[in-house]
Scaffold this motif. Structure first.
Motif, PDB file in Angstrom:
ATOM      1  N   GLU A 577       0.829  -1.206   0.000  1.00 16.62           N
ATOM      2  CA  GLU A 577       0.000   0.000   0.000  1.00 16.62           C
ATOM      3  C   GLU A 577       0.868   1.262   0.000  1.00 16.62           C
ATOM      4  O   GLU A 577       0.558   2.243  -0.688  1.00 16.62           O
ATOM      5  CB  GLU A 577      -0.925   0.001   1.226  1.00 16.62           C
ATOM      6  N   MET A 580       2.228   1.747  -3.462  1.00 16.54           N
ATOM      7  CA  MET A 580       1.180   2.186  -4.375  1.00 16.54           C
ATOM      8  C   MET A 580       0.817   3.656  -4.158  1.00 16.54           C
ATOM      9  O   MET A 580       0.442   4.354  -5.111  1.00 16.54           O
ATOM     10  CB  MET A 580      -0.062   1.318  -4.192  1.00 16.54           C
ATOM     11  N   ASP A 581       0.926   4.144  -2.929  1.00 14.29           N
ATOM     12  CA  ASP A 581       0.490   5.512  -2.613  1.00 14.29           C
ATOM     13  C   ASP A 581       1.621   6.536  -2.692  1.00 14.29           C
ATOM     14  O   ASP A 581       1.369   7.745  -2.590  1.00 14.29           O
ATOM     15  CB  ASP A 581      -0.127   5.548  -1.203  1.00 14.29           C
ATOM     16  N   ARG A 602       4.598   5.362 -10.878  1.00 14.66           N
ATOM     17  CA  ARG A 602       3.376   6.107 -10.545  1.00 14.66           C
ATOM     18  C   ARG A 602       2.294   5.879 -11.604  1.00 14.66           C
ATOM     19  O   ARG A 602       1.116   5.706 -11.278  1.00 14.66           O
ATOM     20  CB  ARG A 602       3.739   7.600 -10.454  1.00 14.66           C
ATOM     21  N   PHE A 605       0.658   2.328 -11.204  1.00 10.62           N
ATOM     22  CA  PHE A 605      -0.313   2.181 -10.109  1.00 10.62           C
ATOM     23  C   PHE A 605      -1.501   3.122 -10.258  1.00 10.62           C
ATOM     24  O   PHE A 605      -2.539   2.925  -9.612  1.00 10.62           O
ATOM     25  CB  PHE A 605       0.378   2.384  -8.765  1.00 10.62           C
ATOM     26  N   ARG A 611      -5.127  -1.201 -11.131  1.00 12.15           N
ATOM     27  CA  ARG A 611      -5.758  -1.147  -9.798  1.00 12.15           C
ATOM     28  C   ARG A 611      -6.810  -2.250  -9.672  1.00 12.15           C
ATOM     29  O   ARG A 611      -6.959  -2.870  -8.621  1.00 12.15           O
ATOM     30  CB  ARG A 611      -6.405   0.225  -9.585  1.00 12.15           C
ATOM     31  N   LEU A 614      -5.048  -5.514  -8.997  1.00  9.96           N
ATOM     32  CA  LEU A 614      -4.548  -5.591  -7.620  1.00  9.96           C
ATOM     33  C   LEU A 614      -5.685  -5.803  -6.621  1.00  9.96           C
ATOM     34  O   LEU A 614      -5.560  -6.588  -5.672  1.00  9.96           O
ATOM     35  CB  LEU A 614      -3.768  -4.320  -7.284  1.00  9.96           C
TER      36      LEU A 614
END
Length: 722
Positions: A577, A580-581, A602, A605, A611, A614
């Protein structure tokens, strides 16, 4: 595959070996013994790659130099040759096949690309047969090799000349005219039983014809014709597979397939050129050549009977001129004493017959003919044009394909099928077409407007081209899944190329998350699957639901993110996470991540489709392991190299240990190395490099003490935690 991945010995004669040596007379006995042992170890390694794995790492000429040097040392210093590669043909049978003894030894033959070595072979033949001036039967009084060619004028030695095929040697046995078995050469005394595969080769008769002998064991060479090889490579590239490097590798891999149906699909051929044992008696080599076709055995028509060694040399030179026009690969001319009674008198050494010699062809230069251009579809949909070439030696590596990069480069080069081109290797890695030397092909190649796999429109982004089909394109879907389960991804056993194709074609797998929906019942009903193999795969997938974070990031196929970058991301952010962020600025602070890579991560994701994948994986219970980023940074910035055999842990475990705590582990010593850990059997070259670069050298005990006292890491506890 690198030599390290194949557990190459730490030996100066393994990678880029020297081909020039001090004269034997200038070497002392201690040095000779050490050098001979290193050469034996290296030659056995090269034998294994060449004969068993069909994946050599050095050119044939370099191998010949190493073997010749070893022979010279053993002879000059009377070294023990028991078990030496000079006494046996290299290679061991594979475990997957039954081992079968040959009916007669399948020996190698001595070889050289130097014409004077060929003439010296002729002198030895005459001396051993007792032939001198005018063929009067009186032995020449001079020492062997010193008599001039004129001394043998009129001597009665005819030579039978034939191409030296660059394929896979095989023994085929017939009893009462029926095919009984086929065996690889192996170590020369016994080989692998590949009968089921050879039966599928159309040019190998299952029954002989006409007046065949009761028993016949023949030697042949299995090969893949060049035109068929190019077509087969084209098909592999179009479906997203890597093409074979050259016809020999394609042939060797094919005859060792455990599934004969795979062999049957591939375009193999076979020439027969020798009789190992027979109830039929022959008097000459050329009589054998004329008789084998009468029994239905295919022979090569590019042979000649000459009456002296100069005629044999001329034969080889003509072969050099014509080899680009042949539909099979050759790497030399085999010169055999034609009279079989003379062959019997000459006899053989433990390794090679004294009546035959291979006059090697020179290596091709960096120029070759471009036979085809095929467009490959990558995981991201990028279309890459690939040139398929006549195999050529470029920097010691046989090359049969080269990158054309993109449509713009094709236009700039003006390259077309049939053109003569010059190759270069970028950074000594992937070869590319540098220029067109002779543009006499069939016209310039036109880049397609539609994807060659799914027929979706092609979009251009600057010089690059992309298929717009996404995961609806079978090539992109298949390659994405293939990468996910590969050794470079999550390493899921039981999902090879064919089985993966089957799952995609039957509709069971339409995306990566579908893998986790497979059931034993789904799989067991498929052709080629059984209850056990189905259970094993489902268990493998279940066990892979909590993979290491870096392995999972690599498996996703994020552009520009390989194993090294994935480890850096995992150590920095700790969770999926968090990766991904992370924004681009945070990503750029990670080792191995620059502006371009940060943007690619970037963008990956941020993509809605990714997304969704995932989210679907997490719904199925896929949860990559988190990493304690505080613990992970203890060795941050340090670089370790390990050599030798560590006590209580493998080299891979030691590398993983330091990497989990923030360090880098590399395979070679450089100015950036902080510590070389040298255990028992440490490689001399790494120690020398460490001395030259002033890198501290630690024993295993000192390494463990350093981690404990300086960084608070107990090796035993760390291994248990890992």
């Amino acid at each position: 595959m690198s030599a390290d991945a194949r557990e190459a010995p730490d030996n100066p004669y393994v990678e880029d070996p020297p081909t020039e040596f001090d004269p034997v007379d200038d070497v002392d006995e201690t040095t000779a013994r050490e050098q001979a042992e290193q050469l034996r170890e290296a030659i056995r390694y090269h034998d294994r790659l060449y004969y068993r794995d069909a994946d050599p790492v050095i050119p044939d000429r370099d191998y010949d130099v190493l073997l010749s040097r070893l022979q010279d040392l053993e002879s000059a210093f009377d070294l023990d040759t028991d078990g030496s590669p000079t006494q046996r043909v290299g290679g061991e049978p594979l475990d997957e096949f039954d081992t079968v003894a040959h009916v007669a030894p399948m020996r190698s033959i001595d070889s050289s690309g130097d014409v004077e070595d060929v003439r010296e072979f002729d002198r030895r033949v005459h001396d051993r047969l007792g032939l001198s001036r005018g063929g009067d039967g009186v032995e020449n009084g001079g020492s062997e090799g010193q008599a001039s060619l004129d001394a043998y004028a009129g001597a009665s030695v005819d030579y039978f000349c034939e191409p030296k095929f660059d394929g896979v040697s095989v023994e085929v046995v017939y009893e009462e005219g029926r095919f009984v078995r086929a065996t690889t050469r192996g170590d020369g005394e016994e080989g692998d039983d590949i009968s089921a595969n050879v039966r599928t080769i159309r040019s190998v008769p299952l029954r002989l014809r006409d007046d065949y002998p009761e028993f016949l064991a023949v030697r042949g060479e299995i090969f893949m014709p060049r035109e068929a090889f190019q077509q087969y490579n084209r098909e592999r590239v179009e479906r997203g597979d890597d093409p074979f490097a050259n016809p020999r590798n394609a042939t060797a891999g094919t005859v060792r397939q455990l599934d004969p149906s795979v062999t049957a699909e591939r375009p193999l051929d076979c020439f027969f050129f020798d009789v190992l044992k027979s109830t039929h008696q022959f008097e000459t080599q050329h009589q054998r050549q004329d008789t084998l076709p009468e029994w239905g055995l295919k022979t090569n028509d590019r042979t000649a009977l000459v009456d002296d060694i100069e005629g044999a040399i001329d034969y080889r030179d003509e072969l050099v001129e014509d080899r680009d026009d042949l539909d099979y690969e050759v790497d030399g001319a085999v010169l055999k004493v034609d009279d079989l009674a003379q062959c019997d008198r000459l006899g053989s050494t433990s390794r090679a017959p004294r009546w035959a010699y291979a006059y090697k062809l020179p290596a091709r230069t960096e120029e070759t003919t471009l036979r085809d251009v095929v467009v490959q579809v990558g995981r991201t949909g990028r279309l890459t044009p690939v040139a398929l070439l006549d195999p050529v030696d470029v920097g010691g590596v046989t090359v049969s394909r080269a990158s054309l990069h993109n449509p713009e480069q094709i236009r700039e080069l003006g390259v077309g099928v049939g053109d003569r081109v010059r190759l270069e290797r970028a950074g000594d890695v992937i070869p590319y077409v540098a220029e067109v030397v002779e543009g006499d092909g069939d016209g310039h190649f036109e880049f397609p407007d539609a994807c060659p796999v799914c027929d979706s429109p092609v979009e251009h982004d600057g010089p690059l081209a992309f298929c717009t089909g996404g995961l609806g394109c079978p090539a992109q879907l298949r390659r994405a899944i293939e990468h996910y389960v590969s050794r470079g991804g999550l390493d899921i056993e039981g999902l090879g190329e064919q089985k993966l194709d089957q799952l995609v074609e039957t509709g069971l797998v339409e995306s990566i998350p579908d893998l986790y929906d497979l059931t034993v019942a789904d799989l067991a009903d498929l052709e080629g699957w059984g209850e056990r193999s189905a259970e094993n795969l489902v268990a493998e997938l279940e066990a892979a639901k909590e993979p290491p974070l870096d392995d999972f990031l690599t498996a996703l196929g994020v552009p520009e993110v390989g194993p090294t970058t994935a480890r850096s991301l995992a150590r920095t952010f700790g969770t999926l996470e968090a990766v991904m962020d992370a924004d681009e600025e945070q990503l750029r602070e990670v080792d191995d991540v620059g502006e371009t890579v940060a943007h690619e991560i970037r963008e990956f994701f941020d993509a809605e489709r990714n997304r969704e994948v995932l989210d679907a994986l997490r719904e199925r219970g896929v949860s990559p392991e988190s990493i304690d980023t505080e613990t992970g940074a203890a060795l941050d910035g340090l670089t370790f190299v390990f050599t030798g055999s560590l006590d209580g842990l493998t080299r891979g475990e030691a590398q993983d240990l330091v990497e989990r705590h923030g360090a880098n582990a590399t395979s070679s010593v450089s100015g950036n190395t902080d510590y070389l850990v040298a255990a028992d059997g440490a490689g001399r070259s790494k120690l020398d490099d460490a001395e030259a670069e002033e890198v501290p050298v630690l024993s295993q005990a000192e390494f463990e003490e350093l981690l404990a006292e300086e960084f608070g890491i107990d090796v035993a506890d760390a291994l248990d935690d890992g």
